[in-house]
Design an enzyme around this catalytic site. Structure first.
Site, PDB file in Angstrom:
ATOM      1  N   LYS A 205       1.129  -1.296   0.267  1.00 45.35           N
ATOM      2  CA  LYS A 205      -0.132  -0.021  -0.146  1.00 45.35           C
ATOM      3  C   LYS A 205       0.702   1.277   0.225  1.00 45.35           C
ATOM      4  CE  LYS A 205      -3.749   2.882   0.433  1.00 45.35           C
ATOM      5  NZ  LYS A 205      -4.853   2.625   1.637  1.00 45.35           N
ATOM      6  N   ALA A 253      -0.507  17.774 -14.053  1.00 42.37           N
ATOM      7  CA  ALA A 253       0.370  19.114 -13.595  1.00 42.37           C
ATOM      8  C   ALA A 253      -0.914  19.452 -13.652  1.00 42.37           C
ATOM      9  CB  ALA A 253       1.679  19.519 -14.886  1.00 42.37           C
ATOM     10  N   GLY A 254      -0.225  20.530 -11.806  1.00 37.73           N
ATOM     11  CA  GLY A 254      -1.071  20.920 -11.156  1.00 37.73           C
ATOM     12  C   GLY A 254      -1.155  21.754  -9.910  1.00 37.73           C
ATOM     13  N   GLY A 258      -3.111  15.970  -2.155  1.00 40.92           N
ATOM     14  CA  GLY A 258      -3.459  16.212  -0.940  1.00 40.92           C
ATOM     15  C   GLY A 258      -4.210  14.811  -0.454  1.00 40.92           C
ATOM     16  N   CYS A 261      -4.665  10.649   2.478  1.00 37.34           N
ATOM     17  CA  CYS A 261      -3.060   9.458   2.398  1.00 37.34           C
ATOM     18  C   CYS A 261      -2.133   9.683   1.655  1.00 37.34           C
ATOM     19  CB  CYS A 261      -4.075   8.514   1.213  1.00 37.34           C
ATOM     20  SG  CYS A 261      -6.023   7.470   2.551  1.00 37.34           S
ATOM     21  N   LYS A 264       0.342  11.753   4.226  1.00 41.47           N
ATOM     22  CA  LYS A 264       0.550  11.478   5.380  1.00 41.47           C
ATOM     23  C   LYS A 264       1.087  10.225   5.478  1.00 41.47           C
ATOM     24  CE  LYS A 264      -2.978   8.244   6.661  1.00 41.47           C
ATOM     25  NZ  LYS A 264      -2.429   6.781   7.040  1.00 41.47           N
TER      26      LYS A 264
END
Ligand code: UDX
Length: 434
Positions: A205, A253-254, A258, A261, A264
């Site tokens: 994961k 791209a941008g 966030g 998942c 962190k």
């Protein structure tokens, strides 16, 4: 043979989705959580978060009686298979994952289990956590397996019922047999199964999320280069995507990534690598994280440039608050981070989002909010497109053009059509494009 009885421990995004989907597949499922308000809501058919289609599925399975929710571990004591789905957030002020919810849940389960059963870890954990969990059950007949979950918000049902693959981390043939039995309806539909040891399964994961984050930051690093040579990162990405070895997914791209998942997980992975003495193997993730943070700063700078080098007193309409479209999740949302930075720099910021307004209002009370894109843009000196909801892409530039003070738009997601906006008299800017 009777079907195994299931319990799901922890009813957040992962657990609630898993419990509802397994009940839909015909299993008897009891979901347990320490949050009584959450249990009441779920029992009454209300989801504590927004996920397309999941409330309907909950409404469909509840009347069958196959799905119940409780705060009492007594009620899951006789389950054949327990799924561990509690959260592992980032520790305050540290990179490492906070595994206290795992310890609490496993501790409670250990005092209630009275029969042989299987415990399936699904939470995203630092590698080695499973081995620590096993110690809780040294004197009980509990078979521990690890089954990482790859569900994306907005696609949670699809990813649960029709995943790309199932990973079973097992310590014995008995663990594998239990997993093949409980996932039979999904395996029978042709989903590939990868059987591994337990350490590998825990790593899959975080490795997947580290790769995805790296891919996004790679193209955003290219955007930084494009910006100085007046090249177009969107065309660059398109040209790369035809190489099948590279592929075009997660190469947009941008404003970067966030959510609950990716950020962190890469930090927790670095922290764990440090504890294991292999920190050098993952130092590149520091750069992946830094590139991602720099996009947010660049968005603020670009807005400032557009407004004659001053943000103070400027009115800015922000389109998007969720960390990505089709979600009301604002955890580590790039959009709200940029909105807050602009607010702190003295701008009057008004935010609109189709789904995440309530959450944004709660966590960012200093910002102003609007009930529509037009309301957010009214009187604005600049409009910032920060979460690529379809309604923003489909919007008529002329309609917004009528309400703003100045037709400045910054596309933080490279998702608007520059031709259409320019044709309607807008000054269009985007990250990584001339
Ligand atoms: C992610 C993983 O995809 C999933 O497998 C894992 O189980 C949980 O974490 P999720 O957090 O729902 O899922 O978000 P995802 O769809 O992966 O998007 C992550 C972020 O990357 C978003 O902020 C998105 O806007 C951003 N992104 C994605 C980009 O900036 N560019 C891209 O090309 C793709």
């Amino acid at each position: 043979m009777p079907r195994p009885k299931l319990s799901v421990i922890g009813l957040g995004y992962l657990g609630a989705t898993h419990a509802i989907c397994m009940a839909d597949l015909g299993y008897d499922v009891v979901g347990v959580d320490i949050d009584a308000a959450r249990i009441d809501a779920l029992t009454n058919g209300t989801l504590p978060f927004f996920e397309p289609g999941l409330d309907e599925l909950l409404g469909k399975v509840l009347p069958t009686g196959r799905l119940r929710f409780t705060t009492s571990y007594d009620e899951i004591a006789d389950a054949d298979v327990h799924f561990l789905c509690v959260g592992t957030p980032q520790r305050k002020g540290e990179y490492a994952a906070d595994t206290s919810q795992i310890d609490a849940a496993v501790g409670s389960l250990a005092t209630h289990v009275r029969r042989s059963c299987t415990l399936v870890g699904k939470s995203t954990v630092p590698v080695g956590t499973a081995e620590r969990i096993a110690e809780h059950f040294a004197t009980q007949d509990v078979e521990l397996v690890w089954n990482p979950e790859f569900l994306r918000e907005g696609w949670a049902i699809e990813d649960t019922l029709h995943p790309d693959r199932l990973v079973f981390g097992v310590a014995s043939p008995r663990g594998e047999a239990a997993m093949r039995e409980v996932f039979a309806p999904i395996i029978d539909s042709g989903v590939p199964v990868v059987v591994t040891d337990i350490a590998t399964a825990q790593l899959v994961k975080v490795a997947a999320n580290a790769f995805l984050a790296t891919k996004i930051s790679f193209i955003n690093a290219m955007a930084e280069v494009c910006e100085v040579v007046h090249a177009d990162v969107k065309k660059l990405s398109e040209a790369l995507s035809y190489d099948e070895r590279i592929g075009g997914r997660f190469l947009h791209a941008g404003l970067g990534f966030g959510g609950g998942c990716l950020p962190k997980d890469i930090r927790a992975f670095m922290a764990r690598a440090g504890e294991l003495g292999v920190d050098q193997a993952l130092t590149f993730l520091t750069e992946v994280d830094a590139i991602n943070q720099r996009r947010r700063a660049r968005m603020v700078d670009l807005t400032r440039e557009l407004l004659a080098d001053s943000l103070s007193g400027r009115r800015i309409g922000i389109l998007g608050a969720a960390f990505k479209p089709h979600s009301d999740d604002i955890r580590d949302s790039p959009a709200l981070d940029v909105a807050s930075r602009l607010h702190r720099a003295g701008a009057h910021v008004t935010v609109y989002d189709p789904a995440a307004l309530a959450n944004a209002r709660r966590d960012y009370p200093a910002l102003a909010y609007a009930e529509s894109a037009v309301e957010a843009a009214t009187g604005a000196d600049a409009v910032l497109h920060l979460t690529e909801w379809p309604e923003f892409r489909q919007m008529e530039p002329a309609v917004l053009g009528d309400v703003v003070r100045r037709r400045n738009v910054v596309d933080g997601r490279n998702a608007l059509d520059p031709e259409r906006w320019r044709a309607a008299g807008w000054h269009y800017r985007a990250l990584g494009r001339p």
